[in-house]
Design a protein around this motif. Structure first.
Motif, PDB file in Angstrom:
ATOM      1  N   PHE A  18      50.200  69.114  32.259  1.00 31.16           N
ATOM      2  CA  PHE A  18      50.543  69.070  30.835  1.00 31.16           C
ATOM      3  C   PHE A  18      51.734  69.957  30.479  1.00 31.16           C
ATOM      4  O   PHE A  18      52.147  69.994  29.322  1.00 31.16           O
ATOM      5  CB  PHE A  18      49.321  69.469  29.998  1.00 31.16           C
ATOM      6  CG  PHE A  18      48.248  68.417  29.976  1.00 31.16           C
ATOM      7  CD1 PHE A  18      48.262  67.415  29.017  1.00 31.16           C
ATOM      8  CD2 PHE A  18      47.239  68.415  30.928  1.00 31.16           C
ATOM      9  CE1 PHE A  18      47.280  66.434  29.005  1.00 31.16           C
ATOM     10  CE2 PHE A  18      46.257  67.435  30.918  1.00 31.16           C
ATOM     11  CZ  PHE A  18      46.281  66.442  29.963  1.00 31.16           C
ATOM     12  N   THR A  19      52.273  70.649  31.469  1.00 37.32           N
ATOM     13  CA  THR A  19      53.433  71.542  31.280  1.00 37.32           C
ATOM     14  C   THR A  19      53.160  72.564  30.166  1.00 37.32           C
ATOM     15  O   THR A  19      53.956  72.755  29.255  1.00 37.32           O
ATOM     16  CB  THR A  19      54.712  70.731  30.955  1.00 37.32           C
ATOM     17  OG1 THR A  19      54.715  69.506  31.686  1.00 37.32           O
ATOM     18  CG2 THR A  19      55.958  71.519  31.347  1.00 37.32           C
ATOM     19  N   ILE A  20      51.989  73.193  30.235  1.00 32.87           N
ATOM     20  CA  ILE A  20      51.632  74.264  29.313  1.00 32.87           C
ATOM     21  C   ILE A  20      51.004  75.390  30.123  1.00 32.87           C
ATOM     22  O   ILE A  20      50.703  75.230  31.314  1.00 32.87           O
ATOM     23  CB  ILE A  20      50.641  73.786  28.223  1.00 32.87           C
ATOM     24  CG1 ILE A  20      49.376  73.194  28.860  1.00 32.87           C
ATOM     25  CG2 ILE A  20      51.296  72.767  27.300  1.00 32.87           C
ATOM     26  CD1 ILE A  20      48.317  72.743  27.853  1.00 32.87           C
ATOM     27  N   SER A  21      50.791  76.530  29.498  1.00 32.42           N
ATOM     28  CA  SER A  21      50.183  77.657  30.208  1.00 32.42           C
ATOM     29  C   SER A  21      48.708  77.383  30.474  1.00 32.42           C
ATOM     30  O   SER A  21      48.075  76.562  29.792  1.00 32.42           O
ATOM     31  CB  SER A  21      50.319  78.941  29.386  1.00 32.42           C
ATOM     32  OG  SER A  21      49.512  78.879  28.219  1.00 32.42           O
ATOM     33  N   LYS A  22      48.153  78.093  31.466  1.00 30.61           N
ATOM     34  CA  LYS A  22      46.730  77.935  31.774  1.00 30.61           C
ATOM     35  C   LYS A  22      45.870  78.319  30.575  1.00 30.61           C
ATOM     36  O   LYS A  22      44.865  77.663  30.287  1.00 30.61           O
ATOM     37  CB  LYS A  22      46.365  78.799  32.988  1.00 30.61           C
ATOM     38  CG  LYS A  22      46.943  78.303  34.303  1.00 30.61           C
ATOM     39  CD  LYS A  22      46.499  79.153  35.464  1.00 30.61           C
ATOM     40  CE  LYS A  22      47.200  80.511  35.459  1.00 30.61           C
ATOM     41  NZ  LYS A  22      46.869  81.297  36.661  1.00 30.61           N
ATOM     42  N   GLU A  23      46.266  79.382  29.892  1.00 29.92           N
ATOM     43  CA  GLU A  23      45.501  79.838  28.728  1.00 29.92           C
ATOM     44  C   GLU A  23      45.506  78.783  27.615  1.00 29.92           C
ATOM     45  O   GLU A  23      44.473  78.510  26.994  1.00 29.92           O
ATOM     46  CB  GLU A  23      46.068  81.155  28.202  1.00 29.92           C
ATOM     47  CG  GLU A  23      45.913  82.336  29.156  1.00 29.92           C
ATOM     48  CD  GLU A  23      46.875  82.297  30.332  1.00 29.92           C
ATOM     49  OE1 GLU A  23      47.862  81.517  30.275  1.00 29.92           O
ATOM     50  OE2 GLU A  23      46.637  83.025  31.316  1.00 29.92           O
ATOM     51  N   ASN A  24      46.675  78.190  27.395  1.00 31.23           N
ATOM     52  CA  ASN A  24      46.785  77.158  26.349  1.00 31.23           C
ATOM     53  C   ASN A  24      45.981  75.926  26.725  1.00 31.23           C
ATOM     54  O   ASN A  24      45.311  75.315  25.871  1.00 31.23           O
ATOM     55  CB  ASN A  24      48.260  76.794  26.137  1.00 31.23           C
ATOM     56  CG  ASN A  24      48.494  76.052  24.830  1.00 31.23           C
ATOM     57  OD1 ASN A  24      47.628  76.019  23.965  1.00 31.23           O
ATOM     58  ND2 ASN A  24      49.662  75.468  24.691  1.00 31.23           N
ATOM     59  N   PHE A  25      46.011  75.557  28.003  1.00 31.89           N
ATOM     60  CA  PHE A  25      45.225  74.406  28.450  1.00 31.89           C
ATOM     61  C   PHE A  25      43.738  74.660  28.209  1.00 31.89           C
ATOM     62  O   PHE A  25      43.025  73.794  27.693  1.00 31.89           O
ATOM     63  CB  PHE A  25      45.462  74.100  29.928  1.00 31.89           C
ATOM     64  CG  PHE A  25      44.561  73.009  30.447  1.00 31.89           C
ATOM     65  CD1 PHE A  25      44.869  71.673  30.224  1.00 31.89           C
ATOM     66  CD2 PHE A  25      43.381  73.326  31.117  1.00 31.89           C
ATOM     67  CE1 PHE A  25      44.015  70.666  30.657  1.00 31.89           C
ATOM     68  CE2 PHE A  25      42.526  72.329  31.549  1.00 31.89           C
ATOM     69  CZ  PHE A  25      42.850  70.991  31.328  1.00 31.89           C
ATOM     70  N   ARG A  26      43.263  75.846  28.569  1.00 32.39           N
ATOM     71  CA  ARG A  26      41.844  76.153  28.412  1.00 32.39           C
ATOM     72  C   ARG A  26      41.429  76.146  26.938  1.00 32.39           C
ATOM     73  O   ARG A  26      40.335  75.699  26.591  1.00 32.39           O
ATOM     74  CB  ARG A  26      41.508  77.493  29.066  1.00 32.39           C
ATOM     75  CG  ARG A  26      41.485  77.433  30.602  1.00 32.39           C
ATOM     76  CD  ARG A  26      40.830  78.651  31.197  1.00 32.39           C
ATOM     77  NE  ARG A  26      41.675  79.821  31.098  1.00 32.39           N
ATOM     78  CZ  ARG A  26      42.480  80.256  32.058  1.00 32.39           C
ATOM     79  NH1 ARG A  26      42.569  79.585  33.195  1.00 32.39           N
ATOM     80  NH2 ARG A  26      43.207  81.344  31.888  1.00 32.39           N
ATOM     81  N   LYS A  27      42.308  76.627  26.054  1.00 31.62           N
ATOM     82  CA  LYS A  27      42.016  76.604  24.618  1.00 31.62           C
ATOM     83  C   LYS A  27      41.916  75.165  24.106  1.00 31.62           C
ATOM     84  O   LYS A  27      41.002  74.817  23.358  1.00 31.62           O
ATOM     85  CB  LYS A  27      43.098  77.359  23.843  1.00 31.62           C
ATOM     86  CG  LYS A  27      43.032  78.872  23.988  1.00 31.62           C
ATOM     87  CD  LYS A  27      44.151  79.538  23.203  1.00 31.62           C
ATOM     88  CE  LYS A  27      44.113  81.054  23.382  1.00 31.62           C
ATOM     89  NZ  LYS A  27      45.240  81.720  22.661  1.00 31.62           N
ATOM     90  N   LYS A  28      42.874  74.339  24.504  1.00 30.29           N
ATOM     91  CA  LYS A  28      42.872  72.940  24.066  1.00 30.29           C
ATOM     92  C   LYS A  28      41.654  72.198  24.624  1.00 30.29           C
ATOM     93  O   LYS A  28      41.052  71.363  23.936  1.00 30.29           O
ATOM     94  CB  LYS A  28      44.166  72.251  24.511  1.00 30.29           C
ATOM     95  CG  LYS A  28      45.412  72.693  23.737  1.00 30.29           C
ATOM     96  CD  LYS A  28      46.678  72.068  24.326  1.00 30.29           C
ATOM     97  CE  LYS A  28      47.924  72.465  23.563  1.00 30.29           C
ATOM     98  NZ  LYS A  28      48.035  71.788  22.264  1.00 30.29           N
ATOM     99  N   LEU A  29      41.283  72.502  25.867  1.00 30.59           N
ATOM    100  CA  LEU A  29      40.109  71.881  26.469  1.00 30.59           C
ATOM    101  C   LEU A  29      38.843  72.288  25.720  1.00 30.59           C
ATOM    102  O   LEU A  29      37.967  71.455  25.452  1.00 30.59           O
ATOM    103  CB  LEU A  29      39.993  72.264  27.947  1.00 30.59           C
ATOM    104  CG  LEU A  29      38.742  71.766  28.682  1.00 30.59           C
ATOM    105  CD1 LEU A  29      38.655  70.251  28.658  1.00 30.59           C
ATOM    106  CD2 LEU A  29      38.737  72.275  30.123  1.00 30.59           C
ATOM    107  N   SER A  30      38.765  73.544  25.354  1.00 34.18           N
ATOM    108  CA  SER A  30      37.599  74.037  24.630  1.00 34.18           C
ATOM    109  C   SER A  30      37.444  73.327  23.280  1.00 34.18           C
ATOM    110  O   SER A  30      36.334  72.948  22.887  1.00 34.18           O
ATOM    111  CB  SER A  30      37.713  75.549  24.414  1.00 34.18           C
ATOM    112  OG  SER A  30      36.614  76.039  23.684  1.00 34.18           O
TER     113      SER A  30
END
Length: 261
Positions: free
Chosen positions: A144-156
């Motif tokens: 998704f070309t985003i940070s790991k932290e941002n991915f985890r937030k969006k997934l949550s």
């Protein structure tokens, strides 16, 4: 270089991702076809810093999000109203018992796939990659070309939206809910959502996502969240005739032009 063997190897994974993004088989095949054209056009840019599948997934996600208006989008409230308005009744005896169970499974999978369409396109893609396919956040953030932290937030957020809906609506999660697959199947057939002569999800498959996934995300802490995830991971992993797909793809006029350049 793209060859038939490469297409046959990776097409099942791209098709199964596409199907969960767009719901309909025809749309999923069209999307994977467009992805292969993009792959062939840009194969010279693949630097092998990541796996080919990761790179191909990123192309598919980008293409899907750029074309999202082409595909069906549902909303949780309207989806719930539609299901609640369907009459509760059991299938008639015109179907034998094994076929009844197949129809109920078709209803269950179709309904759960419909729930995915209630997520906005980005949420849907993130939840499929992160929870259903269990691709870890290192690789998912690259897709998704985003940070790991941002991915985890969006997934949550995506997980919370879907799981809260299911907990309030779906009896697979909460047995107190009135929406039960076996009692909605007959009405879904009558309304044309299910065609017993041409089933969308249970006609042919040989495996499940759970058996096919090779990478794992961080373990979920909550037992209830594992239940939601397991329901989706037990859906079929579809193996279309990849030899036919590869043959047709390589005959595509756009692809022939690329190879001639």
């Amino acid at each position: 270089m793209i060859d038939r063997e490469l297409i046959e190897k990776y097409q099942p994974y791209l098709y199964n991702l596409a199907l969960r993004l767009v719901y309909y088989r025809e749309d999923a095949l069209d999307l994977t076809n467009d992805v292969w054209i993009k792959i062939i056009e840009n194969i010279h840019t693949f630097e092998k810093k990541s796996e080919f599948k990761t790179w191909a997934y990123r192309i598919m996600i980008n293409l899907f999000l750029n074309q999202k208006r082409k595909y069906t989008q549902l909303h949780f409230e309207k989806f719930a109203n539609t299901m609640n308005e369907l009459e509760n009744s059991n299938l008639s005896n015109e179907y034998d018992e094994p076929f009844k169970q197949l129809l109920i499974e078709e209803a269950k999978i179709g309904c759960m796939m419909g729930m995915l369409l209630c997520l906005n396109p980005e949420q849907r893609a993130i939840l499929i990659i992160g929870d259903i396919f269990e691709i870890n956040s290192d690789i998912s953030s690259e897709i998704f070309t985003i940070s790991k932290e941002n991915f985890r937030k969006k997934l949550s957020r995506a997980r919370s939206d879907l799981y809260n809906f299911m907990n309030n609506q779906c009896s697979l999660i909460n047995k107190q809910n009135s929406c039960k697959c076996e009692q909605k199947t007959k009405a879904l057939i009558e309304k044309g959502y299910i065609n017993p002569k041409n089933m969308q999800f249970t006609e042919t498959y040989v495996d499940t996502i759970k058996k096919r996934k090779k990478t794992k995300s961080n373990a979920l802490d909550l037992t209830m969240e594992k239940l939601y995830k397991n329901l989706y991971q037990n859906h079929p992993f579809y193996e279309d005739d990849m030899k036919i797909f590869a043959t047709n793809l390589l005959k595509n006029k756009e692809i022939k032009k690329i190879f001639e350049l």
